[in-house]
Design a protein around this motif. Structure first.
Motif, PDB file in Angstrom:
ATOM      1  N   LYS A 144      40.366 130.130  18.427  1.00  0.00           N
ATOM      2  CA  LYS A 144      40.945 130.736  17.306  1.00  0.00           C
ATOM      3  C   LYS A 144      39.695 131.485  16.464  1.00  0.00           C
ATOM      4  O   LYS A 144      38.881 130.633  15.916  1.00  0.00           O
ATOM      5  CB  LYS A 144      41.854 129.993  16.269  1.00  0.00           C
ATOM      6  N   SER A 147      39.655 136.040  12.368  1.00  0.00           N
ATOM      7  CA  SER A 147      40.799 136.967  12.015  1.00  0.00           C
ATOM      8  C   SER A 147      42.005 136.607  12.616  1.00  0.00           C
ATOM      9  O   SER A 147      42.921 137.217  12.508  1.00  0.00           O
ATOM     10  CB  SER A 147      40.387 138.433  11.884  1.00  0.00           C
ATOM     11  N   ASP A 148      41.947 135.346  13.496  1.00  0.00           N
ATOM     12  CA  ASP A 148      43.204 135.408  14.486  1.00  0.00           C
ATOM     13  C   ASP A 148      44.187 134.641  13.607  1.00  0.00           C
ATOM     14  O   ASP A 148      43.921 133.665  12.801  1.00  0.00           O
ATOM     15  CB  ASP A 148      42.687 134.699  15.668  1.00  0.00           C
ATOM     16  N   GLN A 149      45.400 134.818  14.090  1.00  0.00           N
ATOM     17  CA  GLN A 149      46.567 133.938  13.322  1.00  0.00           C
ATOM     18  C   GLN A 149      46.995 132.612  14.282  1.00  0.00           C
ATOM     19  O   GLN A 149      46.990 131.654  13.580  1.00  0.00           O
ATOM     20  CB  GLN A 149      47.947 134.925  13.429  1.00  0.00           C
ATOM     21  N   ASP A 150      46.689 132.801  15.751  1.00  0.00           N
ATOM     22  CA  ASP A 150      46.893 131.567  16.537  1.00  0.00           C
ATOM     23  C   ASP A 150      45.714 131.488  17.476  1.00  0.00           C
ATOM     24  O   ASP A 150      44.871 132.171  17.526  1.00  0.00           O
ATOM     25  CB  ASP A 150      47.998 132.041  17.306  1.00  0.00           C
ATOM     26  N   TYR A 151      45.689 130.365  17.947  1.00  0.00           N
ATOM     27  CA  TYR A 151      44.695 129.811  18.976  1.00  0.00           C
ATOM     28  C   TYR A 151      45.267 130.726  20.413  1.00  0.00           C
ATOM     29  O   TYR A 151      46.111 131.008  20.811  1.00  0.00           O
ATOM     30  CB  TYR A 151      44.797 128.518  19.429  1.00  0.00           C
ATOM     31  N   LYS A 152      44.109 131.043  21.224  1.00  0.00           N
ATOM     32  CA  LYS A 152      44.332 131.917  22.311  1.00  0.00           C
ATOM     33  C   LYS A 152      43.498 131.185  23.377  1.00  0.00           C
ATOM     34  O   LYS A 152      42.364 130.728  23.596  1.00  0.00           O
ATOM     35  CB  LYS A 152      43.652 133.333  22.282  1.00  0.00           C
TER      36      LYS A 152
END
Length: 160
Positions: A144, A147-152
């Motif tokens: 994550k 600036s990410d909302q969720d983990y990728k």
């Protein structure tokens, strides 16, 4: 060196880009040392700075570093935490880079001399050090960014 071969195999199995193209992983040893004690026995220890170079890499540092640290925790846990891994990189463009990691490896070699038979038995030891008990053998790593909302999902691998 058995440890360097093991580390190389682990990274190739864990880093998707290396799994697809293992020739991107180059390994070198420079200025290695052999520690031994005088006498009849021939046991010794290899002490080498192993350099791992990944060429034309487009992944994140985490997808290499986490499997590397996982392997070091099991096979070389006595490293000084402040000096365990050194990093060099050359940025090739906005998506690709050459990455060089150096780790200090040691490998003990027990050489038992039988003077009567004129025979030497040599055993390379690669002890595994127990790490926190964790039964998982299959791993997924998610990242994550700031600036990410969720983990990728960034990587998947299996390990012993």
């Amino acid at each position: 060196m058995n440890k360097l071969i093991s580390l190389r195999d682990h990274l190739i199995g864990a880093v998707a880009e290396l799994k697809r193209n293992p020739d991107k992983l180059l390994t070198f040893i420079q200025d290695g040392r052999v520690a031994f004690h005088r006498g009849q026995h021939l046991s010794h220890e290899y002490r080498v700075p192993a350099q791992l170079v990944i060429t034309d890499y487009s992944g994140t540092l985490d997808t290499v570093m986490i499997p590397l640290l996982q392997w070091l925790s099991r096979y070389q846990p006595d490293l000084d935490p402040d000096e365990a891994v050194t990093i060099e990189a050359e940025i090739l463009d906005n998506k690709r880079w050459d990455l060089a990691l150096t780790v200090q490896l040691t490998e003990r070699v027990v050489a038992l001399v039988d003077c009567d038979a004129g025979h030497i038995n040599v055993e390379h030891r690669m002890p595994e050090y127990p790490i926190d008990p964790c039964p998982a053998n299959a791993w997924q790593m998610s990242i994550k960014g700031p600036s990410d909302q969720d983990y990728k999902l960034a990587a998947e691998w299996s390990s012993d």
